[in-house]
Design an enzyme around this catalytic site. Structure first.
Site, PDB file in Angstrom:
ATOM      1  N   GLU A 298      19.231 -58.395 -36.926  1.00 46.44           N
ATOM      2  CA  GLU A 298      18.467 -59.230 -37.873  1.00 46.44           C
ATOM      3  C   GLU A 298      19.068 -60.625 -37.982  1.00 46.44           C
ATOM      4  OE1 GLU A 298      15.619 -58.112 -38.685  1.00 46.44           O
ATOM      5  OE2 GLU A 298      16.107 -56.161 -37.843  1.00 46.44           O
ATOM      6  N   TYR A 373      12.205 -54.254 -26.343  1.00 46.37           N
ATOM      7  CA  TYR A 373      13.510 -54.679 -26.848  1.00 46.37           C
ATOM      8  C   TYR A 373      14.591 -54.477 -25.772  1.00 46.37           C
ATOM      9  CZ  TYR A 373      11.504 -54.382 -31.623  1.00 46.37           C
ATOM     10  OH  TYR A 373      10.744 -54.539 -32.765  1.00 46.37           O
TER      11      TYR A 373
END
Length: 444
Positions: A298, A373
């Site tokens: 994040e 990802y």
């Protein structure tokens, strides 16, 4: 609906065909919100400053099921229709191509998430507060906007709520004024921000400054969290500032004025990024650092996703592949597994997974597939192996600096990489990003 208006009522992105709008770009949002947590009642005034990119006799904004009570364009009442998530405005005077114009919208209602192929997204009630998580197209759940990542703007967000609650929004807190039992919080976000990254977090939070264990980053890091999680948070997020310093060395200066972490009192399936902050559930603070990988992921989105934001959703690997690779860089930095070992482990898993996905254009149903990802991250590892460490990290810093606070595409990355490579990188990236078959593991 006329063909011309239908064209204006979409940004033309096949991944989110009903979101975003053509004909203008927004340069500034000023939102004044009043929210009653107990009743889930929101009243708002949105002031937008925009620039026309073609002559406009009508245009639209994205706005879900909230009641509009007044609309003005350049200070003059405008005709409006509102339905199917679109607020369509007909100004009294035609707006010339290239002209700056203003829009005022007053609205109210009970905000709720919008339904999407990726679940319910946007403004959501918690047990005692609010979380806003809008990726990829949920911003219309709480304010009128041009809800596409290619349209980035500065923001001023003012929220009035009960003084029992803390309100957190992107940018710097410029004022907090209490009147009787209610407090108005005002945040200024000067750096351009896509609408899906705008957020409001409301909860019974304490504020906690996060200090460094070792590193020398000067970026202020502040957390807001339930008081009972303080000890576990201090343990689990002890490396947050050191992580930030690691990423500054790898990617270049942190792109915003500060970094914030919000921990909700509710359980969240996954953490969420917003501009200048990340949002975790109380389940991500376990006291044994069980979410360290997610903390790194994040944080990395502040560079890849928030400062450098994709111009079209098909290029989402530029957000998620880079943030995933940042996890591996932190693993390497912190003395755990090397990035190469991480890449090898995930490559083995990819070999067992179906090879039917094009990472560089996965389609809307698979844009958040884990293969985007991991294979996107291994594509970067392949570039690292091709260039060598010095040239690879020069490339990353060049990429971040050249497109700071801008919109980006895969073609932009390829052109940037070519400046640092001994030979064109397109054949290598084509194999990793645009072919279904998994290439051999990259070797130096």
């Amino acid at each position: 609906m006329g063909e011309a208006l239908a064209r204006l009522r979409s940004a033309g992105d096949p991944y989110t065909p009903s979101s975003g709008n053509r004909g203008y770009r927004v340069v500034r949002y000023e939102l004044e919100l009043d929210y009653d947590v107990d009743r889930n009642a929101l009243s708002g005034t949105a002031r937008l400053t925009a620039v026309a990119t073609e002559e406009l006799t009508r245009f639209s904004l994205d706005l879900a099921a909230l009641r509009v009570t007044r609309v003005q364009v350049d200070g003059v009442e405008a005709k409006r229709t509102h339905g199917s998530g679109k607020l369509t405005l007909t100004p009294r005077n035609t707006i010339a191509d290239g002209a700056e114009f203003s829009v005022l919208v007053r609205y109210s209602g009970a905000p709720r998430p919008v339904r999407s192929p990726w679940g319910e997204i946007g403004w959501e009630e918690l047990e005692d507060g609010v979380i806003v998580a809008s990726q990829p197209c949920g911003a219309s759940s709480w304010f009128p906007c041009n809800d596409h990542p290619s349209d980035k703007s500065s923001y001023r967000i003012s929220v009035t709520a009960s003084s029992a609650y803390t309100v957190v929004a992107p940018g710097e807190l410029v004022s907090r004024v209490a009147r009787a039992s209610r407090t108005t919080w005002v945040y200024e976000q000067p750096e351009p921000m896509a609408a899906y990254l705008a957020t409001v977090q409301i909860g019974r939070y304490q504020r906690l400054a996060v200090s460094a264990r070792v590193a020398t980053s000067t970026v202020p890091v502040v957390a807001h969290l339930p008081r009972d999680l303080t000890a576990r948070f201090r343990h689990d997020f002890a490396d947050q500032v050191d992580m930030l310093a690691c990423f500054e060395r790898a990617f270049g200066p942190y792109p915003f004025g500060s970094y914030g972490v919000v921990v909700t009192d509710d359980v969240l399936e996954i953490p969420l990024e917003a501009q200048g902050m990340s949002v975790f559930g109380r389940n991500h603070v376990d006291g044994v650092s069980g979410s360290e990988r997610l903390i790194a992921h994040e944080l990395a989105h502040q560079w890849f996703g928030n400062s450098l934001t994709i111009a079209a959703w098909r290029d989402i690997w530029l957000h998620e592949g880079f943030a995933c690779y940042a996890e591996w860089l932190w693993s390497e930095e912190s003395g755990a597994e090397s990035a190469d070992a991480c890449a090898r482990a995930h490559y083995a898993a990819l070999r067992r997974a179906p090879q039917d996905l094009v990472v560089g254009d996965p389609g809307p149903a698979d844009m958040f597939d884990d293969r985007v990802y991991k294979r996107g991250a291994i594509a970067l590892h392949a570039v690292r192996r091709l260039l060598g460490d010095e040239a690879f990290f020069d490339l990353l810093r060049d990429w971040v600096a050249s497109f700071r606070h801008s919109s980006v595409s895969t073609d932009d990355f390829i052109r940037t990489a070519d400046r640092h490579a001994p030979a064109p990188v397109e054949p290598l990236l084509d194999a990793w990003l645009f072919q279904e078959t998994l290439p051999p593991f990259p070797v130096g």
